[in-house]
Write an enzyme that holds these catalytic residues in place. Structure first.
Site, mmCIF file in Angstrom:
data_model
loop_
_atom_site.group_PDB
_atom_site.id
_atom_site.type_symbol
_atom_site.label_atom_id
_atom_site.label_comp_id
_atom_site.label_asym_id
_atom_site.label_seq_id
_atom_site.Cartn_x
_atom_site.Cartn_y
_atom_site.Cartn_z
ATOM 1 N N LYS A 109 0.816 -1.216 0.000
ATOM 2 C CA LYS A 109 0.000 0.000 0.000
ATOM 3 C C LYS A 109 0.851 1.268 0.000
ATOM 4 O O LYS A 109 0.343 2.345 -0.319
ATOM 5 C CB LYS A 109 -0.941 0.015 1.203
ATOM 6 C CG LYS A 109 -0.268 0.206 2.545
ATOM 7 C CD LYS A 109 -1.298 0.309 3.658
ATOM 8 C CE LYS A 109 -0.639 0.562 5.008
ATOM 9 N NZ LYS A 109 -1.625 0.703 6.096
ATOM 10 N N ASP A 110 2.154 1.164 0.362
ATOM 11 C CA ASP A 110 3.026 2.341 0.396
ATOM 12 C C ASP A 110 3.682 2.637 -0.945
ATOM 13 O O ASP A 110 4.273 3.704 -1.126
ATOM 14 C CB ASP A 110 4.130 2.158 1.449
ATOM 15 C CG ASP A 110 3.597 2.161 2.868
ATOM 16 O OD1 ASP A 110 2.514 2.742 3.080
ATOM 17 O OD2 ASP A 110 4.250 1.575 3.745
ATOM 18 N N THR A 126 -5.907 8.818 13.644
ATOM 19 C CA THR A 126 -5.432 8.218 12.399
ATOM 20 C C THR A 126 -4.818 9.307 11.542
ATOM 21 O O THR A 126 -5.313 10.435 11.514
ATOM 22 C CB THR A 126 -6.572 7.524 11.622
ATOM 23 O OG1 THR A 126 -6.069 7.079 10.347
ATOM 24 C CG2 THR A 126 -7.741 8.464 11.387
ATOM 25 N N ARG A 144 -8.045 8.576 4.039
ATOM 26 C CA ARG A 144 -9.022 7.554 3.647
ATOM 27 C C ARG A 144 -9.821 7.100 4.862
ATOM 28 O O ARG A 144 -11.066 7.092 4.842
ATOM 29 C CB ARG A 144 -8.284 6.352 3.035
ATOM 30 C CG ARG A 144 -9.159 5.120 2.800
ATOM 31 C CD ARG A 144 -8.321 3.946 2.312
ATOM 32 N NE ARG A 144 -7.260 3.623 3.240
ATOM 33 C CZ ARG A 144 -7.392 2.823 4.295
ATOM 34 N NH1 ARG A 144 -8.552 2.257 4.543
ATOM 35 N NH2 ARG A 144 -6.374 2.566 5.095
ATOM 36 N N ARG A 145 -9.150 6.709 5.922
ATOM 37 C CA ARG A 145 -9.854 6.245 7.116
ATOM 38 C C ARG A 145 -10.711 7.355 7.711
ATOM 39 O O ARG A 145 -11.842 7.125 8.138
ATOM 40 C CB ARG A 145 -8.847 5.732 8.142
ATOM 41 C CG ARG A 145 -8.183 4.419 7.738
ATOM 42 C CD ARG A 145 -7.006 4.091 8.633
ATOM 43 N NE ARG A 145 -6.437 2.775 8.327
ATOM 44 C CZ ARG A 145 -5.213 2.402 8.650
ATOM 45 N NH1 ARG A 145 -4.401 3.260 9.283
ATOM 46 N NH2 ARG A 145 -4.775 1.200 8.357
ATOM 47 N N GLY A 164 3.126 7.541 13.953
ATOM 48 C CA GLY A 164 4.144 6.803 14.676
ATOM 49 C C GLY A 164 3.979 5.321 14.395
ATOM 50 O O GLY A 164 2.990 4.882 13.797
ATOM 51 N N ASN A 165 4.973 4.520 14.825
ATOM 52 C CA ASN A 165 4.832 3.090 14.619
ATOM 53 C C ASN A 165 3.725 2.541 15.526
ATOM 54 O O ASN A 165 3.175 3.249 16.379
ATOM 55 C CB ASN A 165 6.170 2.363 14.851
ATOM 56 C CG ASN A 165 6.697 2.549 16.265
ATOM 57 O OD1 ASN A 165 5.943 2.488 17.240
ATOM 58 N ND2 ASN A 165 7.990 2.781 16.387
ATOM 59 N N VAL A 166 3.384 1.282 15.328
ATOM 60 C CA VAL A 166 2.228 0.724 16.018
ATOM 61 C C VAL A 166 2.386 0.810 17.530
ATOM 62 O O VAL A 166 1.466 1.214 18.256
ATOM 63 C CB VAL A 166 1.983 -0.732 15.576
ATOM 64 C CG1 VAL A 166 0.906 -1.388 16.433
ATOM 65 C CG2 VAL A 166 1.589 -0.778 14.108
ATOM 66 N N ARG A 170 1.869 4.347 18.742
ATOM 67 C CA ARG A 170 0.455 4.738 18.711
ATOM 68 C C ARG A 170 -0.302 4.126 19.887
ATOM 69 O O ARG A 170 -1.158 4.778 20.501
ATOM 70 C CB ARG A 170 -0.190 4.311 17.393
ATOM 71 C CG ARG A 170 0.374 5.025 16.175
ATOM 72 C CD ARG A 170 -0.453 4.740 14.952
ATOM 73 N NE ARG A 170 0.317 4.980 13.736
ATOM 74 C CZ ARG A 170 -0.203 5.093 12.535
ATOM 75 N NH1 ARG A 170 -1.498 5.009 12.375
ATOM 76 N NH2 ARG A 170 0.559 5.296 11.471
#
Length: 589
Positions: free
Chosen positions: A102-103, A147, A151-152, A170-172, A175
């Site tokens: 997706k990136d 987010t 899109r979201r 940020g990374n998961v 977050r």
């Protein structure tokens, strides 16, 4: 794991404790370029493991990207996580690069190519809250959802305009920390990323693609090589998953045809079923409008399939493409937001009128059909013969049939004493200028407890088949001489309404669905099945706000999966219309 962070664009070999040593007989060791985040490394190891199972030795090289250095409140452009890795690949510092599909920018450079996709993981998004099990319907009004994805944000606000979305990246792990620190009330994260990091336990609810359409390529891992490196290309091709390649190619083709990048408010998801490629997509406009469509084609025509659906999404509406308006923003439209009314046509008039007075556009799609069990003449004859001291109607349908039977027999309804379960049930009597006693709450139990009566009083209860026995039995416990006539049967999901539902959905996504009983909720879900809607399509209907006449109906809607339920303050057409206005974001009158 401690990984030294090099400067952007530099490649540093990564040595991981516990990794298997390279095979001594390997002809070539491929250097795999990846970001140094926990998720990127997890994905890189999946690729390395897949290649090593095919006999190819791999070493990992971390590369810092521009996307790793941007500030939390700063946006970034397409390819922020990709460009530095591609530069290292071009310079020969690495032999292959691993990306989240997706990136990737939609335009593939001529000197680089995606040689393989690993089998796709779950492509959907997930709602993550501070406590386990948080669901979309549990988010309170005005909740803040973090987010950094347009899109979201757009799809989320389309379904719940009351929610506040705000940038939070940020990374998961970071977050999740910010969620725990109270910076936000909930997060939207990719299911695949959480699962690859071993954090699937944090998922409160996996969101249907009809709630938030996934980003094109989400859940897929792409392996990129130099076009002129035939050896690397052939080695990597051994792990290519053909269904994933076809699906992601179709999604990215659609994205490119629409002129979108990795941060565009465009969602797409393709699946391979029965040897065919099925593509669904949606675009969320800046004013809240959402356009959706679907198409299918051959597996070897993925590019053309994406382009064909893209052309339909930007063309005037046609069959297979749905356009929905944004929730009411105060400006209004000539017709107003559309509300599906699930009552039988003969009963829908008062609610239709009330919705129109609110500036809404009612569309009647009967989810139930009422079948009278007695003719008007027969029912009128029985009413005349019984001569009850009071007639109790348990539903609007029972009241309407009673009034029609009295008129057919030449009886004056106003000469009888009436009671009704609630204002809705009394509505047909009121139109006939007949007064009815009402309980303080619109339910049979309250009526049975509060109805003024004397021992031995003769009471006739008119009801439907589903309510048979309940009310007359309770009145008998208080000493009444009760008799019951079951005057109609309710048929849920009547087949003739199938075309009406399909036609209503072809006109665009409704803003809300009005339910006046548990049977209308059950009937609507069954009707959707008759219309050929299932899986993601049915989930999409359940994401539309359900406007319910009372708590029992609301409970039925929740039990059948509706995510947003708005309950009328009173069981009247006016209160239902007010609840519908709230559900679509209209101001109170």
């Amino acid at each position: 794991m401690n990984v030294r962070a090099p400067h952007a664009g530099t490649a540093v070999p990564l040595r991981v404790a516990g990794e298997r040593p390279l095979r001594p007989d390997a002809e070539r060791m491929l250097r795999l370029g990846t970001r140094g985040s926990a998720l990127a490394l997890a994905q890189a190891r999946l690729v390395a493991a897949a290649l090593e199972r095919q006999g190819t030795a791999v070493s990992l090289v971390t590369i810092r990207t521009a996307g790793d250095d941007h500030r939390p409140d700063e946006g970034w452009g397409e390819g922020a996580f990709v460009s530095a890795i591609e530069r290292a690949l071009r310079r020969g510092e690495v032999d292959l690069a691993v990306h989240s599909a997706k990136d990737l920018p939609t335009t593939e450079p001529p000197d680089l190519m995606v040689a393989a996709f690993l089998p796709r993981a779950d492509p959907r998004d997930a709602l993550v809250g501070p406590r386990p099990g948080l669901r979309f319907v549990d988010l309170p009004t005005g909740a803040r959802v973090g987010t950094d994805s347009p899109r979201r944000s757009r799809f989320l606000r389309r379904l719940r305009p009351d929610l506040e979305t705000h940038p939070l990246d940020g990374n998961v792990d970071r977050r999740l920390e910010r969620l725990a620190e109270g910076e936000t009330d909930a997060l939207i994260l990719a299911v695949a990323g959480l699962e690859r990091l071993g954090r699937a336990d944090r998922i409160g609810q996996v969101l249907s693609p009809q709630v938030i359409f996934p980003a094109p390529g989400q859940g897929a891992i792409a392996i990129q090589v130099r076009t002129d490196d035939a050896e690397a290309r052939d080695l990597v091709a051994t792990v290519d998953d053909a269904p994933t390649r076809s699906a992601v190619t179709a999604e990215r083709s659609l994205l490119a045809a629409l002129g979108g990048g990795c941060r565009a408010p465009i969602g797409a998801l393709a699946r391979v079923r029965d040897g065919r490629l099925h593509l669904r997509a949606a675009w969320a406009g800046p004013q809240g409008e959402v356009r959706q469509g679907r198409a299918e084609g051959d597996l070897d025509a993925a590019v053309e399939l994406g382009q064909r659906l893209a052309a339909r999404l930007v063309a005037p509406p046609r069959r297979g493409t749905r356009v929905s308006r944004r929730p009411y923003d105060g400006a209004g439209t000539s017709a107003g937001p559309r509300v599906l009314v699930t009552r039988p046509t003969a009963e829908a008039g008062p609610l239709v009128a009330a919705l129109r007075r609110r500036g809404l556009q009612p569309v009647v799609v009967p989810a139930i059909r009422v079948s009278a069990l007695l003719s008007r003449a027969d029912l009128g004859e029985r009413l005349a013969r019984l001569s009850p001291e009071r007639i109790v109607v348990a539903s609007p349908t029972a009241a309407r049939l009673a009034v029609e039977a009295c008129r057919a027999r030449g009886l004056a309804p106003a000469r009888c004493t009436w009671a009704a379960v609630g204002p809705g049930s009394a509505e047909p009597l009121a139109r006939a200028r007949v007064a009815a006693w009402l309980p303080t709450r619109a339910d049979a139990a309250t009526l049975a407890a509060e109805l003024p009566l004397v021992p031995g009083e003769r009471i006739l209860v008119l009801c439907g088949e589903l309510a048979a026995g309940s009310l007359v039995g309770r009145l008998a416990e208080r000493g009444a001489r009760g008799e019951e006539i079951v005057v109609y049967r309710t048929v849920e999901a009547p087949a003739p309404s199938r075309r009406r539902l399909a036609s209503a959905l072809a006109e665009g996504r409704p803003a809300a669905i009005a339910f006046t009983s548990g049977s209308t909720v059950r009937g609507f879900v069954g009707l959707a099945g008759l219309a050929g809607l299932a899986g993601p399509d049915l989930d999409g209907l359940r994401a539309i706000p359900a406007v319910c006449i009372g708590q029992p109906t609301a409970a039925a809607a929740r039990s059948l999966g509706f995510l947003t339920v708005e309950t009328a303050d009173r069981p009247t057409p006016a209160a239902m219309a007010a609840a519908a206005a709230r559900a679509v974001g209209m101001p109170s009158a």
